[in-house]
Design an enzyme around this catalytic site. Structure first.
Site, mmCIF file in Angstrom:
data_model
loop_
_atom_site.group_PDB
_atom_site.id
_atom_site.type_symbol
_atom_site.label_atom_id
_atom_site.label_comp_id
_atom_site.label_asym_id
_atom_site.label_seq_id
_atom_site.Cartn_x
_atom_site.Cartn_y
_atom_site.Cartn_z
ATOM 1 N N ARG A 252 0.779 -1.257 0.090
ATOM 2 C CA ARG A 252 0.275 -0.165 0.070
ATOM 3 C C ARG A 252 0.984 1.237 0.084
ATOM 4 N NH1 ARG A 252 -2.560 0.719 5.472
ATOM 5 N NH2 ARG A 252 -1.170 2.428 5.687
ATOM 6 N N HIS A 256 -3.579 4.641 4.827
ATOM 7 C CA HIS A 256 -4.491 3.755 5.077
ATOM 8 C C HIS A 256 -5.810 4.512 4.763
ATOM 9 C CE1 HIS A 256 -7.047 0.824 6.999
ATOM 10 N NE2 HIS A 256 -7.958 1.685 7.411
ATOM 11 N N TYR A 265 3.718 6.034 11.553
ATOM 12 C CA TYR A 265 3.990 4.774 11.965
ATOM 13 C C TYR A 265 5.007 4.039 11.162
ATOM 14 C CZ TYR A 265 0.048 4.251 8.977
ATOM 15 O OH TYR A 265 -0.932 4.025 7.908
#
Length: 351
Positions: A252, A256, A265
């Site tokens: 990805r 998100h 993160y």
């Protein structure tokens, strides 16, 4: 377990053919379909992100980097199969025949976005994690009991394997040998949780062992690896061979969702070495003589025009009705909600 489930590839990052046994299967029609759909959903994805930043649609979950996995899996399906997507699988939905305007409407908060084209078995995107696996097993079991050769595919991410629904779905499918494809896109993160903290097992494919389900691990950025493994799995399912668990290892590239900040993160530069799946396909097309400038230019222009028309149709769609909040939950509206509905409409009329 990584040795037991090696990453299957057909082409490498430079577009070189690794699996010579697949050469005869890679015809121009398939290559052009792959490019068309991958470019189409990438362009849709970019447009949707832009629309969200402009406040023209709501929060949006991008899928850039996962085009080969979504297109390769969806193209292997047949007309009357069932598709059960997550909120990140609108690329697969569009490839399978979902209407683009309605897909934009979904991300604009409209219930019309949940309605598939007539005759298409596409469930609304599942926002709860892993619930769609049970639905897919149920639909495919029904098809088996009817005596058809229709199958169901359930898409899910690595985080879904931590849910009970994942294990219940695999167990039921195994016991009743349902024609279900469990298609995992392992994109490295379950929201902000990296794969290695999500589970102690080295692969997702190995989770099929406990249920005696055939499992395979493929390079999810290799369209041909995904497509050919899906073909094998669907053929087995249609002929009474039961379910298959496919782990498509992909990446990805973005956040998100558009409400997420991956810099909080993700280590800086992580994933920079991963070759874009569309670039990889383009390299293969040039290496093998499938690249045609006229086809590429006309395809891109056609897709960009389609997307602009879909956006225009979305933004000129009739305004939603307040009644929609009440009318699409119960077959027969309970008296308490009927009273609330009447009271609210009365309030809006200024009575």
């Amino acid at each position: 377990m990584e040795n037991a489930y090696p990453l299957k590839q057909v082409i490498d990052d430079q577009g070189n053919l690794l699996d010579v046994t697949s050469k005869s299967l890679i015809q121009e029609e398939l290559v052009q379909k792959a490019y068309y759909h991958m470019y189409r959903i990438r362009t849709f994805d970019k447009k949707a992100k832009s629309l969200q930043r402009q406040g023209r649609i709501g929060t949006y979950p991008p899928f850039e980097g996962q085009e080969a996995a979504q297109v390769g899996s969806a193209l292997a399906l047949r007309e009357n199969d069932w598709l059960f997507p997550t909120y990140r699988d609108h690329g697969a939905m569009l490839t399978f025949g979902a209407d683009m305007t309605r897909t934009f409407l979904y991300w604009n908060g409209r219930l019309e976005g949940c309605v598939p084209p007539e005759g298409k078995h596409i469930f609304p995107a599942a926002v709860p994690i892993a619930t769609q696996l049970l639905h897919a097993v149920g639909a495919s079991w029904a098809e088996k009991r009817k005596g058809t050769q229709h199958i169901a595919i359930a898409y899910f991410g690595d985080g879904a394997t931590s849910e009970g629904d994942f294990h219940e779905g695999l167990n039921f499918a195994s016991v009743f040998q349902t024609p279900t494809i469990f298609f995992n896109q392992n994109n490295g993160y379950a929201i902000s949780v990296p794969f290695e903290r999500q589970m102690n097992s080295k692969t997702i494919a190995q989770k099929g062992v406990a249920y005696e389900i055939p499992s395979v691990r493929v390079d999810g950025n290799d369209f041909f690896a995904v497509y050919f493994e899906m073909q094998r799995a669907t053929e087995r399912a249609r002929n009474g061979g039961g379910p298959t668990l496919i782990e498509a290892v992909t990446w990805r590239t973005g956040a998100h969702t558009t409400a997420d900040d991956p810099t909080k993160y993700r280590p800086e530069g992580q994933g920079a070495e991963i070759v874009d799946p569309i670039v990889r396909l383009e390299r293969f097309m040039k290496n093998e003589g499938f690249w045609q400038d006229a086809y590429i230019q006309s395809t891109q222009a056609k897709i960009e025009e389609e997307i602009e028309e879909a956006v225009k149709a979305m933004e000129t769609y009739p305004k939603p009705k307040v009644e929609d909040l009440f009318d699409h939950v119960f077959a027969e509206l309970p008296s308490s909600l009927a009273t609330q509905r009447a009271s609210y409409l009365q309030l809006l009329r200024g009575e």
